[in-house]
Design an enzyme around this catalytic site. Structure first.
Site, PDB file in Angstrom:
ATOM      1  N   GLY A   1       0.994  11.275   4.814  1.00 57.59           N
ATOM      2  CA  GLY A   1      -0.208  11.706   5.537  1.00 57.59           C
ATOM      3  C   GLY A   1      -1.500  11.250   4.879  1.00 57.59           C
ATOM      4  O   GLY A   1      -2.525  11.926   4.962  1.00 57.59           O
TER       5      GLY A   1
ATOM      6  N   CYS B   1      -0.706   3.080  10.795  1.00 52.98           N
ATOM      7  CA  CYS B   1      -0.121   4.207  10.066  1.00 52.98           C
ATOM      8  C   CYS B   1       0.584   5.156  11.034  1.00 52.98           C
ATOM      9  O   CYS B   1      -0.024   5.659  11.970  1.00 52.98           O
ATOM     10  CB  CYS B   1      -1.167   4.987   9.274  1.00 52.98           C
ATOM     11  SG  CYS B   1      -0.403   6.327   8.317  1.00 52.98           S
TER      12      CYS B   1
ATOM     13  N   LYS C   1      -3.627   2.274  -2.510  1.00 57.18           N
ATOM     14  CA  LYS C   1      -3.218   3.300  -1.544  1.00 57.18           C
ATOM     15  C   LYS C   1      -4.208   3.411  -0.382  1.00 57.18           C
ATOM     16  O   LYS C   1      -5.408   3.255  -0.572  1.00 57.18           O
ATOM     17  CB  LYS C   1      -3.128   4.636  -2.287  1.00 57.18           C
ATOM     18  CG  LYS C   1      -2.683   5.765  -1.404  1.00 57.18           C
ATOM     19  CD  LYS C   1      -2.063   6.881  -2.193  1.00 57.18           C
ATOM     20  CE  LYS C   1      -1.689   8.034  -1.267  1.00 57.18           C
ATOM     21  NZ  LYS C   1      -1.154   7.611   0.049  1.00 57.18           N
TER      22      LYS C   1
ATOM     23  N   SER D   1       0.816  -1.211   0.000  1.00 58.22           N
ATOM     24  CA  SER D   1       0.000   0.000   0.000  1.00 58.22           C
ATOM     25  C   SER D   1       0.856   1.271   0.000  1.00 58.22           C
ATOM     26  O   SER D   1       1.862   1.351   0.702  1.00 58.22           O
ATOM     27  CB  SER D   1      -0.889  -0.015   1.245  1.00 58.22           C
ATOM     28  OG  SER D   1      -1.681   1.138   1.261  1.00 58.22           O
TER      29      SER D   1
ATOM     30  N   ASN E   1      -5.694  -1.060   8.091  1.00 58.63           N
ATOM     31  CA  ASN E   1      -4.427  -0.498   8.557  1.00 58.63           C
ATOM     32  C   ASN E   1      -4.550  -0.041  10.008  1.00 58.63           C
ATOM     33  O   ASN E   1      -5.158   0.996  10.280  1.00 58.63           O
ATOM     34  CB  ASN E   1      -4.048   0.679   7.645  1.00 58.63           C
ATOM     35  CG  ASN E   1      -2.700   1.266   7.996  1.00 58.63           C
ATOM     36  OD1 ASN E   1      -1.980   0.726   8.840  1.00 58.63           O
ATOM     37  ND2 ASN E   1      -2.354   2.364   7.355  1.00 58.63           N
TER      38      ASN E   1
ATOM     39  N   THR F   1       5.792   0.816   8.265  1.00 50.71           N
ATOM     40  CA  THR F   1       7.054   1.549   8.442  1.00 50.71           C
ATOM     41  C   THR F   1       7.350   1.770   9.922  1.00 50.71           C
ATOM     42  O   THR F   1       6.449   1.778  10.759  1.00 50.71           O
ATOM     43  CB  THR F   1       6.989   2.909   7.743  1.00 50.71           C
ATOM     44  OG1 THR F   1       5.859   3.626   8.259  1.00 50.71           O
ATOM     45  CG2 THR F   1       6.852   2.766   6.241  1.00 50.71           C
TER      46      THR F   1
END
Lengths: 264, 311
Positions: free
Chosen positions: B75, B136, B48, B24, B133, B199
């Site tokens: 963002g 994030c 995305k 993503s 998700n 991440t």
């Protein structure tokens, strides 16, 4: 609104062969890449991204404006890029030799639009690259552009033989050649005259300094530089704030923008 | 395009023609890269991160390269779920025909946000899986906060699962005290699979300006630099749950992919490596095919989880 949402049909992933890598100044080089597809499809204002080395650091591709693209009978189709050694990627590039092969993505982004009879081109530093390509095409179309090319010192002055038929004015901040001062001060003398369109490319500080002096009714296009990852509008990393409060990707919706569409 | 039958893998009920999925945020909405490379090279693509309403994203700069890595703070710039369902998914008809699975990544500030999107996705075309998700790093509220609390992870997984007609993957945050506890929470909630890692939270400083480089101060670190850490978290998660695990984190070669498969991942996601080599899916599949042939395996499934058996 972006100039175009359309990705040009010719972009792709290429392996290009280095024809030459000429040192023009202490830290400025002109790199020629042999690749038919790139040379045929490249338009002024567009860019390519280059991957240097097989190792993981430096990692990402780097974007470079196209300085020229030529298909001349009897000669190999080539694109040239102008670069200044500023970091690890351009440092590696400075060691490229004829015959080396590198991975190139492009041509990417939207070209300079417009159909002006009396265009003014304003370039700062290596921002001359894309405008050099534009000037070449204008000259080929029998239009004589006025080009204001500003550099900090004589170490950044480079030969521009292809622009012999243009009205080229230099601004050198150390007084080594042409107008003694910065290109924005020089541009102020020109912006109130007879031009019907303006193209600008240069560092952010130069663009910000130029902004107050651009006549609102004069069509103006600017090519932006930004740190990029994908180069095709997928990651939204190279964002630029627009006048309407939204962000555009410099790689996909740019790199050329209408000046008035941007937030200054 | 790689059509090697030995590369087929299954994540829950969903069959993939190969185990390499675009992560993503790195492959847009599936069409941006089309003029450059064939998106059908991937076994699947994760679209995305999408939110209930449009988001303009964080102020630039949004990217900075670090040693063997990339720190980003996009963002979650996205047009919102309604535009994605109306415009982005219908544009993927051709890709859907190639059996590349299409996965939509969803982010929200609260449970209601997730549920409203999941409900809308039940009626969507060209959609095989939802990836929720919970990790994030670039959202002020929600995001990673959800992913660090096992109760929250279980609650959201369970609520989303009840509403959805599509398989649910839960994408987990990397920086938690015990990834096994979080992985089990997702499994208990009814997740069909878990994907990790997202991440790593990061900060980069400009020494001359003495300020953060990124407009949003903090960002998320991706790329080869995080791969060994990701592999460790995936291996622990694989041992903690029975549901499939999808390995993510700095994968940039067929060798990296093999590492995650041996550690027990049923599939992998590649992200930052796509920026470097947009044809990375093809390259990994080609290397993986050769590896399987050389080692005398008939299927990629024969190497999945080898490590669990070895230690």
């Amino acid at each position: 609104m972006p100039i175009s949402q359309q990705i040009p049909p010719h972009i792709g992933l290429h392996t290009a062969t280095v024809e030459y890598n000429r040192q023009l100044q202490t830290s400025i080089y002109l790199l020629s890449l042999l690749n038919t597809s790139l040379a045929e499809s490249a338009k002024p204002g567009q860019f390519i991204t280059i991957k240097m080395g097989e190792t993981l650091s430096p990692l990402l591709r780097r974007p470079f404006s196209i300085f020229s693209a030529s298909i001349v009978e009897g000669m190999a189709p080539r694109v040239e890029i102008l670069y200044k050694v500023v970091g690890p990627v351009t440092g590696l590039m400075s060691h490229l030799k004829a015959g080396d092969r590198i991975s190139v993505l492009g041509p990417l982004g939207n070209p300079y639009p417009g159909d002006f009879q009396r265009p003014l081109l304003i370039a700062g530093g290596t921002g001359i690259a894309g405008l050099h390509f534009l000037a070449q095409r204008l000259i080929a179309d029998k239009i004589k552009p006025t080009i204001l090319f500003g550099v900090r010192s004589k170490d950044e002055l480079i030969p521009l033989p292809a622009l012999a038929n243009a009205d080229l004015r230099l601004a050198c901040e150390d007084g080594a050649a042409g107008f003694c001062g910065d290109v924005v001060t020089l541009a102020k003398k020109y912006l109130d005259s007879h031009f019907d369109g303006v193209y600008v490319c240069g560092p952010k500080a130069m663009l910000n300094a130029l902004h107050p002096f651009l006549p609102p009714n004069l069509p103006c296009f600017v090519s932006l530089e930004e740190t990029m990852a994908c180069g095709v509008g997928a990651c939204r990393g190279c964002a630029r704030l627009l006048a309407d409060g939204s962000y555009a990707s410099v790689c996909r919706e740019g790199p050329v923008f209408k000046w008035k569409d941007l937030k200054w | 395009m790689v059509t090697d039958k030995s590369l087929g893998t299954t994540v829950g009920s969903v069959k993939f023609k190969n185990p390499v999925i675009a992560a993503s945020g790195t492959f847009g909405y599936g069409s941006e890269y089309s003029p450059v490379v064939n998106p059908a090279q991937f076994g699947g693509i994760v679209l995305k991160g999408t939110t209930p309403t449009p988001r303009v994203g964080n102020p630039p700069p949004r990217l900075i390269e670090t040693p063997a890595g990339l720190v980003n703070s996009i963002g979650l710039e996205n047009p919102g779920i309604d535009v994605v369902l109306k415009e982005k998914l219908p544009a993927l008809d051709e890709l859907a025909k190639t059996n590349t699975r299409i996965i939509l990544n969803l982010s929200a500030d609260d449970l209601d946000g997730f549920l409203s999107m999941v409900e809308k996705c039940n009626r969507a075309k060209n959609l095989d899986v939802l990836e929720i998700n919970l990790s994030c790093p670039n959202l002020p509220a929600g995001g990673m906060q959800f992913g660090t609390d096992p109760k929250m992870v279980e609650q959201i997984s369970s609520a989303v699962k009840k509403v959805s007609t599509l398989p649910i993957w839960i994408k987990l945050a990397p920086l938690v005290t015990d990834i096994a506890v979080i992985a089990r929470a997702a499994e208990n909630g009814g997740a069909c699979a878990i994907s990790l890692i997202n991440t790593l939270p990061a900060l980069v400083i400009d020494v001359h300006a003495q300020r953060p480089v990124l407009g949003n101060v903090f960002g998320g670190l991706s790329g080869p630099a995080i791969m060994p850490f990701a592999l460790r978290q995936v291996f622990i998660a694989v041992q903690a749950v029975k549901i499939p695990v999808i390995g993510i984190g700095g994968i940039s070669s067929w060798e990296d992919t093999v590492c995650f498969l041996i550690a027990g991942a049923k599939a992998v996601q590649v992200g930052t490596a796509i920026f470097v080599e947009p044809n990375i899916g093809e390259k990994i599949c080609s290397g993986l095919s050769d590896y399987l042939a050389q080692k005398g395996y008939n299927s990629v499934n024969e190497i999945i989880g080898k490590l669990e058996k070895a230690v």
